[in-house]
Design a protein around this motif. Structure first.
Motif, mmCIF file in Angstrom:
data_model
loop_
_atom_site.group_PDB
_atom_site.id
_atom_site.type_symbol
_atom_site.label_atom_id
_atom_site.label_comp_id
_atom_site.label_asym_id
_atom_site.label_seq_id
_atom_site.Cartn_x
_atom_site.Cartn_y
_atom_site.Cartn_z
ATOM 1 N N THR A 152 0.724 -1.175 -0.155
ATOM 2 C CA THR A 152 -0.164 0.005 -0.001
ATOM 3 C C THR A 152 0.797 1.296 0.074
ATOM 4 O OG1 THR A 152 -1.656 -1.163 1.209
ATOM 5 C CG2 THR A 152 -1.875 1.150 1.012
ATOM 6 N N TYR A 153 1.734 1.474 0.973
ATOM 7 C CA TYR A 153 2.545 2.628 0.817
ATOM 8 C C TYR A 153 3.493 2.856 -0.375
ATOM 9 C CZ TYR A 153 6.876 -0.018 2.192
ATOM 10 O OH TYR A 153 7.742 -1.009 2.024
ATOM 11 N N GLU A 154 4.019 1.858 -1.083
ATOM 12 C CA GLU A 154 4.470 1.819 -2.581
ATOM 13 C C GLU A 154 3.639 2.578 -3.468
ATOM 14 O OE1 GLU A 154 7.026 -0.626 -5.371
ATOM 15 O OE2 GLU A 154 6.130 -1.800 -3.698
ATOM 16 N N LEU A 155 2.537 1.942 -3.437
ATOM 17 C CA LEU A 155 1.539 2.314 -4.447
ATOM 18 C C LEU A 155 1.113 3.907 -4.039
ATOM 19 C CD1 LEU A 155 -0.603 1.805 -6.740
ATOM 20 C CD2 LEU A 155 -2.264 0.863 -5.025
ATOM 21 N N LEU A 156 0.826 4.173 -2.965
ATOM 22 C CA LEU A 156 0.431 5.529 -2.639
ATOM 23 C C LEU A 156 1.782 6.433 -3.046
ATOM 24 C CD1 LEU A 156 -1.578 5.041 0.818
ATOM 25 C CD2 LEU A 156 -2.428 5.818 -1.348
ATOM 26 N N ALA A 157 2.774 6.053 -2.655
ATOM 27 C CA ALA A 157 3.874 6.960 -3.084
ATOM 28 C C ALA A 157 4.106 7.176 -4.709
ATOM 29 C CB ALA A 157 5.141 6.345 -2.574
ATOM 30 N N ALA A 181 2.983 10.548 -9.325
ATOM 31 C CA ALA A 181 2.285 10.745 -10.811
ATOM 32 C C ALA A 181 1.359 11.868 -10.584
ATOM 33 C CB ALA A 181 1.660 9.510 -11.140
ATOM 34 N N LEU A 182 0.531 12.190 -9.316
ATOM 35 C CA LEU A 182 -0.219 13.355 -9.541
ATOM 36 C C LEU A 182 0.449 14.642 -9.455
ATOM 37 C CD1 LEU A 182 -3.135 11.979 -7.145
ATOM 38 C CD2 LEU A 182 -3.054 12.426 -9.745
ATOM 39 N N ILE A 183 1.614 14.739 -8.669
ATOM 40 C CA ILE A 183 2.298 15.830 -8.627
ATOM 41 C C ILE A 183 3.066 16.140 -9.993
ATOM 42 C CG2 ILE A 183 4.568 16.659 -7.694
ATOM 43 C CD1 ILE A 183 3.940 15.341 -5.118
#
Length: 107
Positions: free
Chosen positions: A87-92, A97-99
């Motif tokens: 999860t933390y890897e996906l969120l990172a 990508a959003l930035i």
């Protein structure tokens, strides 16, 4: 994760372009192994459409081989993540990508 983001989940890849246009996502998580079309086929279709081609796409794959990862990046994926998903890897990767998209939209 759904508390922080608006999420649209599709079970069928056949009508995904219409769904993408309706939802207007900032980012797409795209599984490589899907029924009806592969994630690579969907990625290639998205990248051919002018108003969709700049949406960052993170490919999700159980295929941990270098050829699949290379193909995803060379086909225009922003990033990839291997299953099982941490999860933390996906969120990172989502945040990065959003930035990136936000900064490119300002140009």
């Amino acid at each position: 994760m759904e508390d922080k983001y608006n999420v649209l989940s599709l079970e069928d890849s056949r009508d995904f372009i219409r769904s993408i246009r309706e939802f207007n996502p900032s980012l797409i998580l795209l599984d490589i192994m899907m029924p009806n079309k592969t994630g690579f086929e969907c990625l290639n279709e998205i990248k051919q459409i002018e108003d969709l081609k700049d949406i960052p796409i993170i490919m999700i794959t159980a295929l941990a081989d270098h050829d699949s990862i290379k193909k995803a990046i060379e086909s225009g994926a922003f990033e990839y993540i291997k299953k099982p998903i941490i999860t933390y890897e996906l969120l990172a990767k989502i945040n990065t990508a959003l930035i990136f998209k936000e900064n490119n939209d300002k140009i």
